[in-house]
Design a protein around this motif. Structure first.
Motif, short mmCIF file in Angstrom:
data_model
loop_
_atom_site.label_atom_id
_atom_site.label_comp_id
_atom_site.label_asym_id
_atom_site.label_seq_id
_atom_site.Cartn_x
_atom_site.Cartn_y
_atom_site.Cartn_z
N ASP A 96 0.83 -1.21 0.00
CA ASP A 96 0.00 0.00 0.00
C ASP A 96 0.87 1.25 0.00
O ASP A 96 0.56 2.23 -0.70
N ILE A 97 1.94 1.24 0.77
CA ILE A 97 2.84 2.39 0.83
C ILE A 97 3.48 2.65 -0.53
O ILE A 97 3.61 3.80 -0.98
N LYS A 98 3.85 1.57 -1.21
CA LYS A 98 4.44 1.70 -2.54
C LYS A 98 3.47 2.35 -3.51
O LYS A 98 3.84 3.25 -4.29
N LEU A 99 2.21 1.94 -3.46
CA LEU A 99 1.20 2.51 -4.36
C LEU A 99 0.93 3.97 -4.03
O LEU A 99 0.71 4.80 -4.93
N ILE A 100 0.94 4.31 -2.76
CA ILE A 100 0.73 5.70 -2.35
C ILE A 100 1.88 6.57 -2.84
O ILE A 100 1.67 7.67 -3.39
N ASP A 159 -0.59 11.59 -9.46
CA ASP A 159 -1.89 10.97 -9.76
C ASP A 159 -2.84 11.28 -8.60
O ASP A 159 -2.73 10.70 -7.53
N PHE A 160 -3.76 12.19 -8.82
CA PHE A 160 -4.66 12.62 -7.76
C PHE A 160 -6.07 12.08 -7.92
O PHE A 160 -7.02 12.62 -7.34
N HIS A 161 -6.21 11.03 -8.71
CA HIS A 161 -7.55 10.49 -8.97
C HIS A 161 -7.70 9.03 -8.55
O HIS A 161 -8.81 8.52 -8.47
N SER A 162 -6.60 8.35 -8.29
CA SER A 162 -6.69 6.95 -7.91
C SER A 162 -7.08 6.81 -6.44
O SER A 162 -7.06 7.77 -5.67
N ILE A 221 -3.20 10.36 0.60
CA ILE A 221 -2.18 11.35 0.91
C ILE A 221 -2.77 12.57 1.63
O ILE A 221 -2.34 12.89 2.75
N PRO A 222 -3.74 13.28 1.04
CA PRO A 222 -4.29 14.43 1.77
C PRO A 222 -5.05 14.03 3.03
O PRO A 222 -5.06 14.79 4.01
N LEU A 223 -5.69 12.86 3.02
CA LEU A 223 -6.42 12.40 4.20
C LEU A 223 -5.47 12.17 5.38
O LEU A 223 -5.77 12.54 6.52
N ILE A 224 -4.32 11.56 5.10
CA ILE A 224 -3.34 11.31 6.16
C ILE A 224 -2.76 12.63 6.66
O ILE A 224 -2.56 12.82 7.87
#
Length: 267
Positions: A63-67, A75-78, A84-87
């Motif tokens: 999951d960290i790799k994909l983030i 990429d701000f749509h996946s 990222i912004p939620l964290i």
């Protein structure tokens, strides 16, 4: 030497299990130190935190790799880019609460009586999490803020990081799979922040005498914390997904009551 080695192994196991199980690692370490009559050095505590950080990064490495990939490629749509912004948003109240606690409350709110009472607050949160509606598939910024504040509150010994964040997510109606993943990913910047703050505050004290001086002791505690932490994460995931997470409330309730009774009896 053997006594210290046994102690570091015990503390490593306690840290590993209780950091990720919803039972408060700080609370358990304070109780252990009090009744067994020892106190871990700042260096050893840092090694334990390093172990718990390493195991969560390893467990969620995919999951960290994909983030990070989404961040690098803008990429701000996946699905993973939304983390990222939620964290970031959730980490703000965590950091504010943590700093305020360290500045104004840390010296007075670590007594065994207060820890026992705090266990009971955590019990209520975990128990009532079973009533979450689970009708939300996404975490909004508002929900992220609440989960971040819950993580910040877990700085009080007796409140669990995973217990607070997972319970607050479930109570807001978020699906269990999403709550589990976000809760643990949210813990990574918080632990890094804790590690950095402690490293700064304890500079000059890291080689003080006591538990953790021996490299063997440090390594033993670290390995035990990692192994126990991995088992704990696997167990938490299973219990969250099978709607059995609230069972931990029975343990924290019993521990809180017993601790309060022991304090009142003068132990």
């Amino acid at each position: 030497m053997l006594d210290q080695l046994f102690t570091t192994i015990l503390l490593g196991l306690i840290q590993g299990f209780s950091e990720w199980l919803p039972i408060s690692s700080t609370g358990h370490l304070r109780i252990t130190e009090h009744f067994l009559g020892f106190q871990a050095t700042p260096l050893f505590n840092l090694f334990l935190h390093l172990g718990t950080l390493g195991v969560v990064v390893f467990y969620f490495r995919h999951d960290i790799k994909l983030i990070l990939t989404a961040l690098i490629h803008r990429d701000f749509h996946s699905e993973y880019s939304r983390f990222i912004p939620l964290i970031i948003v959730a980490t703000i109240p965590t950091g504010i609460i943590g700093l305020l606690y360290d500045k104004f409350l840390a010296d007075n709110y670590q007594t065994l009586l207060i820890i026992g009472v705090t266990f009971l607050f955590g019990t209520a949160l975990i128990f009532f999490s079973k009533y979450g509606k689970e009708n939300q598939t996404k975490i909004t910024y508002k929900k992220a803020l609440v989960m971040g504040a819950a993580q910040g509150a877990a700085i009080f010994p007796g409140l669990s990081r995973s217990g607070s964040t997972i319970s607050s997510g479930l109570l807001q109606g978020v699906k269990r799979e999403m709550v589990f993943k976000f809760s643990f990913l949210l813990s990574i910047p918080a632990i890094i922040g804790d590690f950095g703050v402690e490293l700064y505050l304890q500079e000059g004290s890291l080689v003080s005498e006591g538990i953790g001086v021996s490299p063997l002791n440090l390594l033993a505690g670290l390995v035990c914390a990692v192994l126990a932490g991995y088992v704990a994460i696997v167990l938490v995931k299973k219990l969250v997904l099978t709607k059995s997470f609230h069972y931990f409330a029975a343990y924290t309730f019993a521990l809180g009551v017993i601790l309060i009774i022991l304090v009142l009896l003068g132990f």
